[in-house]
Structures are given as structure tokens and as C-alpha cells.
Write an enzyme that holds these catalytic residues in place. Structure first.
Site, PDB file in Angstrom:
ATOM      1  N   SER A 435       0.830  -1.209   0.000  1.00 62.27           N
ATOM      2  CA  SER A 435       0.000   0.000   0.000  1.00 62.27           C
ATOM      3  C   SER A 435       0.864   1.259   0.000  1.00 62.27           C
ATOM      4  O   SER A 435       0.355   2.352  -0.148  1.00 62.27           O
ATOM      5  CB  SER A 435      -0.909   0.011   1.233  1.00 62.27           C
ATOM      6  OG  SER A 435      -0.125  -0.067   2.408  1.00 62.27           O
ATOM      7  N   HIS A 456      -2.484  -3.595  -5.689  1.00 61.48           N
ATOM      8  CA  HIS A 456      -2.914  -3.098  -4.381  1.00 61.48           C
ATOM      9  C   HIS A 456      -4.406  -3.332  -4.164  1.00 61.48           C
ATOM     10  O   HIS A 456      -5.244  -2.714  -4.813  1.00 61.48           O
ATOM     11  CB  HIS A 456      -2.577  -1.596  -4.284  1.00 61.48           C
ATOM     12  CG  HIS A 456      -2.981  -0.977  -2.986  1.00 61.48           C
ATOM     13  ND1 HIS A 456      -3.335   0.344  -2.883  1.00 61.48           N
ATOM     14  CD2 HIS A 456      -3.107  -1.495  -1.734  1.00 61.48           C
ATOM     15  CE1 HIS A 456      -3.648   0.611  -1.624  1.00 61.48           C
ATOM     16  NE2 HIS A 456      -3.525  -0.490  -0.915  1.00 61.48           N
ATOM     17  N   GLU A 468      -5.624  -1.372  -7.476  1.00 63.47           N
ATOM     18  CA  GLU A 468      -4.703  -0.533  -8.242  1.00 63.47           C
ATOM     19  C   GLU A 468      -3.615  -1.438  -8.809  1.00 63.47           C
ATOM     20  O   GLU A 468      -2.994  -2.205  -8.064  1.00 63.47           O
ATOM     21  CB  GLU A 468      -4.073   0.531  -7.339  1.00 63.47           C
ATOM     22  CG  GLU A 468      -5.045   1.594  -6.868  1.00 63.47           C
ATOM     23  CD  GLU A 468      -4.398   2.603  -5.929  1.00 63.47           C
ATOM     24  OE1 GLU A 468      -4.493   3.806  -6.216  1.00 63.47           O
ATOM     25  OE2 GLU A 468      -3.806   2.194  -4.903  1.00 63.47           O
ATOM     26  N   ASN A 506      -4.417   6.159  -1.826  1.00 64.57           N
ATOM     27  CA  ASN A 506      -3.868   6.607  -0.538  1.00 64.57           C
ATOM     28  C   ASN A 506      -3.335   8.033  -0.618  1.00 64.57           C
ATOM     29  O   ASN A 506      -3.349   8.762   0.380  1.00 64.57           O
ATOM     30  CB  ASN A 506      -2.770   5.660  -0.062  1.00 64.57           C
ATOM     31  CG  ASN A 506      -3.353   4.394   0.537  1.00 64.57           C
ATOM     32  OD1 ASN A 506      -4.498   4.369   0.960  1.00 64.57           O
ATOM     33  ND2 ASN A 506      -2.572   3.324   0.559  1.00 64.57           N
TER      34      ASN A 506
END
Length: 718
Positions: A435, A456, A468, A506
């Protein structure tokens, strides 16, 4: 052959509706839309339905009609929603609904019994067509699902669904189906009276024919509870409870929900004619709302992404998958690989306990389906047999792709790459579920860096729809395509993003959570902060989200972002105290909220932990307007999303919208950050950011992309 005859023959060939008369005088109408994988209802079918019904009536000995699909695994998947995009006004969309209503009314008024034989998806307009028939028989197949999902597009069923369904199964069940858009399986549909019979697919047609031969049947009487709720007092009570519960869920952000309640009530209180009139009018008005436009844009975007390969190359064939790590993420990845992709999975963990944990994840999930009668125990056993585990690399020489889900430690991940290159096949792809760590660093010591990529997932893996896919500079196109193909097989929506700190999701989430933290340190209570963002449209607030993700995980990502992208990502220093106090969030029962111990009866849900205020050295009292809190947090997310597009972190505004909505629950009715910025206008976004910059600091400075767009009057979507 005359021109008229040639034209008639051409139209007959292109028709989606084909009639065949059986020797027993029962007509079978097969729906098979030419050149399409599934049947969807289109505006031009109105004439075709009229023609096929007229043709059937020409047989004087006709005893009845069965309607079935010519597609292998779907009845009718819904109506073609591009028809709505073609409507320029509410009146045009209303006329479209009225056309659908009048077409299905012909089926309902047909002089002999019409039975729908349903196998596969029977959704939206497909279920409305089935409801217009005089009876319904469905297959017991897992692929068979019935539902009215229009609310998910900001609409309501516009071809009679809001009127026929409540009368068939009762207002309570009908409102539940229409307001949630949920799909019901065969046995559930039979229990609630939505279908008259559920049989194995092999005898579906025969069962429907038998139903026709039984002639006209009186409508099944509703159970006494439903009859009670259909009385004046019961109805008033039911609708007031439903309205209250709906508002608690939607916070008034989804106008379709309120209109559904009104329209169903209108039909039950004032009769059929008023109900159909109200349905068509509401459909027309809802089709023109910005919420429906946003939700439909998401539908088209996710549909398009499901067909994309992530690049020009062809993916390799996938036959077996490896998973490194049996923790929460590894267990979830193994689960979706076996249960959705149907691929054999080999898990490696350092100990047996990890493997057992991963196996239990899938067993428990499938167990829920067995208990709710959505799966047979034999099918549970069959799917479990796809997952195996080992504490060494035995069996990894046969896997095509390995998904690594171990601790966020660069040395450990590099060691995993070396191990896979040693023990797996030369063609095996290494996909890291990191991540925060750069994929280029994970691939830095690889012998075959072209086969290393990021993949991800979001937690919990079985529920979150997004992944992702993160290639680094030398990842091959074939590796990208194969990784995207795996994600799609697992039922995920994949966006390809650049190998930059935080990737996309993120990266836009961090400033949003950091700003909520600043509001907290300014004395705003935790629950007030979370409520502000839930009212705005997020499924959970930022503080609760941090607890869910894990405070320890969040605090690992922030320094990486700050180091690579600058001080605007720095978290407030006071927050270190939270982690030092051993608070990790839900995972250890202590975060910003307190969580009940598993199986505890005393405390049924989480509650704010007021001791956090003393820890942070603040006195909490609600003093900020919710609109201001939401504006501060959301505007930073929008600004960062625009930066990500400018820097090529995401490939398009469409990918950015899907990533935000599917990855962190950005309000779907706004369509995603980029649709929302277009709705506001770049000039207003910049003006708001500048105002916030003056009030709260330099981290609100609008990015270059937005400044340029405001100056030139540009939009993200043309």
C-alpha cells in the site's frame, strides 16, 4: 420480391423477438438481441413486441405463450440506459417511460396466459417485463437473479415495476427490493411469491408450458402480515418507518429514494392509473437530475474498465495462482481467486497457523452463503478444494502469478521476489500487494524486473471492488495485461496507476484524513467530525476510516508521502501520542473509538473513546459547522486528485473518479472528484481553495492544473 417484402424480411431477421408455435398450440417467444452477449431492452423493441404479440394472436387455437431468453446465461439484464442519455428533457424521459408502460400493458392484457421462463439475470426492465406476465417460473441456477437496480443509477423502475411489484409481493418486500436495488435468488424469489415455481434449468421450459396448460390462476393471496400492512393504518406505519430509515441511509443525497416511496404510495392509495402516471413523471424528472447523471457516468466508466486490458498486449493464460502470506489480506486474496475467478490457489506462510487462518477466511465466507441457502454444502466443499497451502515453496513451480501479501518491509519483499525467481517457473509474475512501498524498490534486485508489478487490494478484499495495478518503469506490457486480467477474473475493477508514493487512492486520502486530524486538534469532537463527512455522502467518516484501516498502517504511509511529495502531507505531530498509546484501531479494539469484545452482549456497537482528548491535550466541544468541516477535508482531496492527473499518476479523469468512489467511498451521487469539480466549475474550486488557504494555511494552495483550468474555463470531461 417487392421492396416492401424485402424490408419486412430484413426487419424480421433483425428482430430480437422470435415466435414459434408448438404442436400443442402454445407459443414460445424467444428474446435474442442480435450481436449482443446479453439481452437488453431498447427503445426500438416497442414495435417488435407489438408485432410478435399481434402475430401470436393470429393463431385462433393459441392456448398460451411462454417468454424465454435465447442467451445461454441471462434472461434480460435490464434496459439500455444510453436511451436516457439521448433524452434532452424530463418530458422526453417521461415519454420513454410511458412507452415502456404501454408495451408491457399489452403483455398484461394478453387474452391467453403468458408465462416468463427465467434463467440468469432478470434485472430492471427484464423483471418489469416478467412482472407484466401472468406467471413466472425461474431456474434454480446460481446465475439466476431477479432485481430492480434502477435506484443505483439515480432512477426508479419506469415500466410499471413500482406498481406491479407491491401488489404481487406486498409493499414491505417491494420497497426493500426497489430502494436497495438488491437481487434475490430463485428460492428467495419463490418464498416471497415473486415467482410461482423454481425448477432445475433442464426442465424450465417444460415447467413453464405446464403452467400455461393450467390456464388462468387466481393471484396468490399475500401472507396475513402483508395484508395487515396493506390496510390504511398498517400502510401509514410502514411508509413512515421506511421513509425514516431511508433518510438515515441517504442523508437526503439520493432523490430517487424519496421519489420511489412517493410513487409506490401513490399507486397503493390512489389506484393503478395514478400510480403509473406518477411513476412516468418521476422517472422523467429523476433522469434529469445531476445525481442520476453522475451515477450513470460511474456505471459507464466501470463497464468500460471491465473490458480494458490495461495496455496493448495480450494477457497470458492464467491457470494457477500463488499467494504469499496467510494474514487478513492474503486470506482475502486467496478467497476471491478461488470463489470468483475459479482458479486453484497455493498459499505459502511461515507457519501452519497462517495457512489455517487463510483457509478459515474462505470457509466462513462460504458458510454464510450456505446458511442463507444461497449455496449448497457440496459447492462449498468444491470451492474449498481449490485452495491449498504449504510452509515451503512446493507447488509454486506451476503457478502463473504470485500475489505477495507480507509485511510492509522492503527487505522482506525483495527476498520474496528472489525466492519466487528461484522456486517458481521462469514466466511467473510477481505482484506485490503493497500500500506504500515503491514497486521500483521491490524490483530493484530482481533478475526479471519486467515480471514485477504492484497489485494493491483494499480491505476487506471480498467486499472492496477496486484494485490498483502499479507497473514500474520496466514492467512489461504482458505483465500489466495479465495482472489486470487476474483482477477482473476476481470480480475487481482495476485502474492502472503510476509508481509514485501512495499511488492514487492513498495519496488523495492522506490529505483528507490529515485535515480531519487538524479539526480534531482544534477541539472538534470525533463523532461530530465523522458525522459531517457522512452527511456529505461518505459511507464512514475520516476518523472511523482511520480506525478501520489501522492507525499503524496509516502512520506508515504518511511519512513516505511527506518524504517524496513535501510537507503538505505531514501529519500533525500530536498524533504520535495516539500510536505510542498502543492504539491501532478496530484490529486491537482501541483507536479513536472503543470496540466491544467479540461476543460481548453488554456493548452492541462502537463508541467514541473520550480518553483520547486528554491524550491529545485538548478539550472537545462541537463548534464548527458541518459544511465547513466537509469543505476543508474534501477540497484537499480534490486538489490532490487534480495533481495526480497532471503528474500522470492516473491515466484519465475517469480512472480517478472510479478509484475514489470504489476505493474510499467518495460519494457516488457526485460521480467522483473530477465530475464533482466539473459540476462546481474550476473557477469556484480555485476560489474556495484560496479562501481556505487564507483561513487555514498554505497546504490549501490550488495546484497548477486547477489554476490553468480556471483561467481558461476548462473541464475535466468535455
Amino acid at each position: 420480391m417487392s421492396f416492401e417484402n424485402a424490408l419486412h424480411e430484413q426487419r424480421a431477421k433483425a428482430s430480437a423477438f422470435h415466435l414459434m408455435l408448438r404442436p400443442d398450440n402454445i407459443g414460445v417467444i424467444t428474446i435474442d438481441v442480435p450481436g449482443e452477449k446479453v439481452n437488453t431492452l431498447k427503445a426500438e423493441f416497442v414495435e417488435q413486441v407489438n408485432e410478435v404479440l399481434l402475430k401470436a394472436q393470429q393463431f385462433p387455437a393459441l392456448e398460451g405463450v411462454v417468454i424465454l431468453s435465447g442467451k445461454p446465461d441471462s434472461f434480460i439484464a435490464g434496459a439500455d440506459i444510453t436511451m436516457i442519455a439521448a433524452c434532452k428533457s424530463a418530458k422526453e424521459a417521461e415519454a420513454l417511460a410511458k412507452k415502456g408502460q404501454s408495451t408491457l400493458a399489452q403483455i398484461a392484457a394478453f387474452p391467453v396466459p403468458v408465462i416468463a421462463a427465467i434463467h440468469g439475470a432478470c434485472l430492471g426492465g427484464g423483471l418489469e417485463l416478467a412482472l407484466a406476465c401472468h406467471g413466472r417460473v425461474c431456474s434454480l441456477d446460481d446465475k439466476t437473479a431477479l432485481g430492480l437496480p434502477e435506484v443505483q443509477l439515480g432512477l426508479l423502475p419506469g415500466s410499471g415495476g413500482t406498481q406491479r411489484l407491491p401488489r404481487l409481493i406486498g409493499a414491505r418486500h417491494a420497497l426493500d427490493m426497489i430502494l436497495t436495488g438488491k437481487q434475490v435468488r430463485a428460492r428467495q424469489a419463490l418464498r416471497m411469491g415473486l415467482v410461482d415455481d423454481a425448477v432445475p434449468q433442464s426442465i424450465l421450459l417444460q415447467a413453464a408450458i405446464e403452467r400455461v396448460k393450467q390456464g388462468w390462476k387466481s393471484r396468490r393471496e399475500l401472507p396475513w402480515q402483508e395484508r395487515l400492512l396493506n390496510g390504511p393504518l398498517g400502510r401509514h406505519l410502514l411508509f413512515s418507518i421506511v421513509r425514516k430509515k431511508t433518510l438515515e441511509k441517504t442523508h437526503g443525497n439520493y432523490p430517487a429514494a424519496e421519489r420511489i416511496i412517493q410513487v409506490v404510495r401513490s399507486g397503493l392509495d390512489q389506484g393503478n392509473a395514478s400510480g403509473y402516471e406518477a411513476e412516468a413523471r418521476a422517472f422523467g424528472e429523476l433522469a434529469m437530475t445531476p445525481q442520476s447523471a453522475a451515477l450513470r457516468s460511474l456505471f459507464f466508466a466501470s463497464t468500460a474498465l471491465k473490458k480494458e486490458r490495461g495496455g496493448e498486449a495480450q494477457p497470458y493464460t492464467l491457470q494457477r495462482v500463488g499467494v504469499l502470506g496467510g494474514g487478513l489480506m492474503g486470506g482475502g486474496i486467496a478467497c476471491v481467486t478461488a470463489t470468483r475467478a475459479g482458479l486453484p490457489v497455493r498459499i505459502k506462510d511461515v507457519n501452519e497457523q497462517g495457512i489455517n487462518h487463510a483457509l478459515k477466511y474462505t470457509w466462513d465466507l462460504l458458510g454464510k452463503r450456505v446458511r442463507s441457502k444461497r449455496m449448497r454444502p457440496a459447492e462449498q466443499q468444491k470451492q474449498m478444494m481449490l485452495i491449498s497451502g504449504s510452509t515451503d515453496y512446493s507447488g509454486f513451480d506451476r503457478v502463473d502469478i504470485v500475489v505477495e501479501a507480507v509485511f510492509e518491509d522492503i527487505t522482506l519483499k525483495q527476498q520474496m521476489v528472489a525466492d519466487i525467481e528461484q522456486y517458481a517457473a521462469p514466466h511467473t509474475i510477481f505482484a506485490s500487494n503493497t500500500s506504500s512501498l515503491p514497486i521500483s524498490q521491490i524490483a530493484a534486485k530482481a533478475a526479471r524486473p519486467q515480471q514485477v508489478i504492484g497489485l494493491h487490494y483494499f480491505s476487506p478484499v471480498d467486499k472492496m471492488p477496486l484494485v490498483e495495478v502499479i507497473p514500474h518503469a520496466t514492467t512489461s506490457e504482458e505483465t500489466i495485461a495479465t495482472t489486470v486480467a487476474l483482477a477482473q477474473k476476481q470480480g475487481k475493477t482495476a485502474i492502472v496507476v503510476a509508481d509514485r508514493a501512495g499511488f492514487y487512492v492513498n495519496r488523495i486520502l492522506a490529505p483528507y484524513i490529515n485535515e480531519a486530524a487538524r479539526c480534531l486538534l482544534q477541539g472538534e469532537p470525533i463523532e461530530s467530525l465523522d458525522k459531517a463527512l457522512v452527511d456529505f455522502g461518505f459511507p464512514v467518516g475520516p476518523i472511523m476510516l482511520l480506525d478501520e484501516v489501522g492507525i499503524d498502517v496509516g502512520t506508515k504511509i504518511i511519512p513516505i508521502l511527506a518524504a517524496e511529495l513535501g510537507p503538505r502531507f505531514a501529519a500533525p505531530a500530536a498524533f504520535d501520542a495516539v500510536l505510542k498509546d498502543g492504539r491501532k484501531g478496530r484490529k486491537n479494539g482501541r483507536g479513536f473509538y472503543l470496540y466491544p469484545a467479540e461476543g460481548s452482549k453488554r456493548q452492541t456497537s462502537k463508541r467514541e473513546d473520550s480518553s483520547i482528548y486528554a491524550l491529545l491535550g485538548i478539550s472537545a466541544k462541537a463548534h464548527m459547522q458541518h459544511a465547513v468541516i466537509a469543505q476543508r477535508c474534501v477540497m484537499l482531496m480534490l486538489n490532490e486528485a487534480a495533481r495526480c492527473l497532471e503528474e500522470g499518476v492516473i491515466r484519465s479523469a475517469r480512472d480517478g473518479d472510479i478509484g475514489a468512489v470504489f476505493g474510499i467511498g467518495f460519494p457516488p451521487f457526485l460521480g467522483g472528484p473530477f465530475r464533482y469539480m466539473d459540476e462546481l466549475g474550476a473557477e469556484k474550486v480555485v476560489k474556495t481553495l484560496r479562501y481556505l488557504q487564507q483561513q487555514y494555511g498554505e497546504h490549501f494552495a490550488p495546484c497548477e492544473r486547477l489554476l490553468r483550468m480556471a483561467e481558461q474555463g476548462e473541464r475535466f470531461y468535455p
